[in-house]
Design an enzyme around this catalytic site. Structure first.
Site, PDB file in Angstrom:
ATOM      1  N   GLU A   1      41.730  38.434  39.782  1.00  0.00           N
ATOM      2  CA  GLU A   1      41.926  39.426  38.726  1.00  0.00           C
ATOM      3  C   GLU A   1      42.322  38.665  37.476  1.00  0.00           C
ATOM      4  O   GLU A   1      43.363  38.005  37.434  1.00  0.00           O
ATOM      5  CB  GLU A   1      42.990  40.462  39.064  1.00  0.00           C
ATOM      6  CG  GLU A   1      43.024  41.538  37.981  1.00  0.00           C
ATOM      7  CD  GLU A   1      44.081  42.586  38.178  1.00  0.00           C
ATOM      8  OE1 GLU A   1      45.027  42.606  37.384  1.00  0.00           O
ATOM      9  OE2 GLU A   1      43.945  43.372  39.128  1.00  0.00           O
TER      10      GLU A   1
ATOM     11  N   CYS B   1      48.068  42.729  32.263  1.00  0.00           N
ATOM     12  CA  CYS B   1      46.623  42.601  32.062  1.00  0.00           C
ATOM     13  C   CYS B   1      45.970  43.935  31.736  1.00  0.00           C
ATOM     14  O   CYS B   1      44.932  43.965  31.064  1.00  0.00           O
ATOM     15  CB  CYS B   1      45.968  41.957  33.276  1.00  0.00           C
ATOM     16  SG  CYS B   1      46.429  42.724  34.846  1.00  0.00           S
TER      17      CYS B   1
END
Length: 492
Positions: free
Chosen positions: A258, A292
């Site tokens: 990720e 994020c």
């Protein structure tokens, strides 16, 4: 037994490496610093390649020689007992998280609770990882089994070290992998405390879980390149993810990545502008903007653009910045002064290039000079190709953009190499679904942002990564699918 009361040296927290079932003091140590004021929180073992090799060997032996990979009932019991241990220490863990990471205590408490929930979720799934059987032709039976991939290396970032550990180690352990955890240097004490609660679970075979810590990158590099590591799970920047992919190609290991994001919030004129601005401001400043999936770009319909600009400026300016232990604060410091300097440099460049500086953030007065504080910034700009519209700036920085119709909104939102997350703000249900389907993102929220659940898979399109964590599909990142074909004949 908690790390905060039983693992101190000279009044400070201390942790070693966890390898093969034993906590081993480091040959050298490094300090963990509080980003609020630069004071020392504690010390951790500063290892490297040798420690990584020892941990990999321990995990490999545990996978081959213990019943862990073949005993889902054992795995479930261990995971549920671990969650119970963590729950008894939840407040201590939350406070340690705020000390090391700087985030406000309410966010730390929410993260610890979320991590415990995640471990319980995968504990529940440990006994339900089915395959399937079919007769592919008369007398020939094909059995599909989902098996643990082997040794999984988990490289965990500092921004949400508890929940991002849980969402990787949960499925890895539940499906039968053995693991090596490599925490970020900035939050090693929190990760060690989290894992010590696992090490105290009766019945956990030695070597099933290991932890190596370092200030450099030698241990991480060894985890990526080692042929004994079957899966590499990494959360972090896209640039680092690309280097990991290149190195891991030599051993063809499975990758769960990720990576970066540039989350876009698309606001239509029927949204409640004041309420939406407040929600987006919170989404942009969660973990001081160091998440994020944090809101980065705000696309607003022209008819409500001016109203949103003023409301968003006011909402960001109203966020109290200070010590995360103070319940009156809405945002703590960035992770360290080096990160603050990098973000501040990017923001200052954006101020020079943007169409309008709506809110000029900076280093606030009246807070510890050794801290890493930075107040939120908001700029307005029309060119989506600008570096600050394209690059992930990992701090409290937002870009306001304008659109006139749905097609323009989608085109602008999709003008990015990333595809991690986005949100759509409207009371029109059909429009919400229409735009959500058109956005090239792994997660799209409707009238919300940053809502993550153990049960719901997350991950990104394009340069935001590979694979999915959370949810049942996370097992795909840590398992192999085996086909066993058997001719059984026919009754004559």
């Amino acid at each position: 037994m908690t790390m905060t009361d039983s693992h101190r040296t000279t009044g400070r927290l201390s942790t070693g490496q966890w390898i093969g079932g034993a906590w081993i003091p480091g040959r050298t140590t490094a300090d963990s610093l509080n980003p609020m004021d630069g004071t020392v929180v504690g010390a951790f073992a500063d290892g490297g390649r040798d420690e990584a090799d020892a941990a990999i060997a321990a995990a490999s032996a545990a996978f081959k020689r213990t019943e862990w990979a073949q005993s889902p009932r054992l795995r479930q019991t261990v995971l549920l007992d671990w969650a119970r241990n963590l729950e008894a220490q939840a407040e201590d863990l939350a406070r340690l998280l705020t000390l090391e990471n700087g985030k406000v205590l309410a966010q730390s408490r929410g993260e610890i609770a979320g991590a415990i929930s995640e471990i319980r979720y995968y504990g529940g799934l440990a006994r339900h990882i089915p395959g399937h059987v079919l007769e592919v032709e008369p007398g020939v039976v094909s059995t599909m089994l989902r098996e643990p991939a082997g040794v999984a290396a988990l490289i965990i970032p500092w921004n949400a070290p508890a929940v991002l550990l849980a969402r990787a180690i949960g499925p890895a352990l539940a499906c039968g992998c053995t693991v090596v955890v490599k925490p970020a240097a900035q939050t090693t004490l929190l990760t060690a405390a989290f894992l010590r609660a696992l090490s105290e679970v009766p019945g956990l075979p030695p070597g099933v879980c290991n932890m190596v810590s370092e200030t450099g990158h030698a241990a991480s590099a060894r985890l990526v390149e080692s042929p004994l590591v079957d899966v590499l799970s990494f959360t972090g920047s896209t640039a680092t993810g690309k280097r990991i992919m290149a190195t891991a190609a030599e051993t063809m290991k499975k990758l769960s990545l990720e990576l970066g994001g540039k989350s876009c919030c698309v606001v239509f004129p029927d949204a409640d502008i004041a309420a939406t601005a407040a929600r987006i401001a919170a989404a942009a400043t969660i973990i001081s903007g160091q998440q994020c999936t944090a809101a980065r770009r705000v696309l607003v319909h022209g008819s409500v653009y001016d109203a949103m600009k003023e409301q968003l400026r006011a909402a960001l300016a109203a966020i109290a910045v200070g010590d995360g232990m103070n319940p009156a604060m809405g945002m703590g410091p960035l992770i360290d002064r080096a990160a603050r300097a990098q973000v501040q440099g990017q923001v200052e460049r954006a101020f020079d290039l943007c169409d309008e500086v709506v809110l000029r953030g900076g280093v606030p007065d009246g807070l510890p000079a050794a801290g890493a504080f930075l107040t939120p910034s908001l700029v307005a700009h029309g060119d989506t190709a600008a570096f600050f519209c394209q690059e992930e700036i990992f701090g409290p920085f937002l870009v306001l953009e304008r659109f006139e119709d749905e097609a323009e909104a989608v085109a602008k939102a999709n003008h990015t190499v990333f595809g991690l997350s986005a949100s759509v703000w409207t009371t029109d249900g059909a429009r919400a679904l229409r735009i959500a389907r058109a956005l090239r993102n792994g997660t799209v929220w409707i009238n919300d942002h940053n809502r993550l659940f153990a049960e719901a898979e997350t991950g990104g399109y394009r340069q935001s990564g590979l694979g999915r964590l959370h949810g049942y599909d996370a097992f795909a990142d840590f398992t192999e699918l085996k086909h066993i074909c058997q001719s059984v004949g026919r009754v004559s």
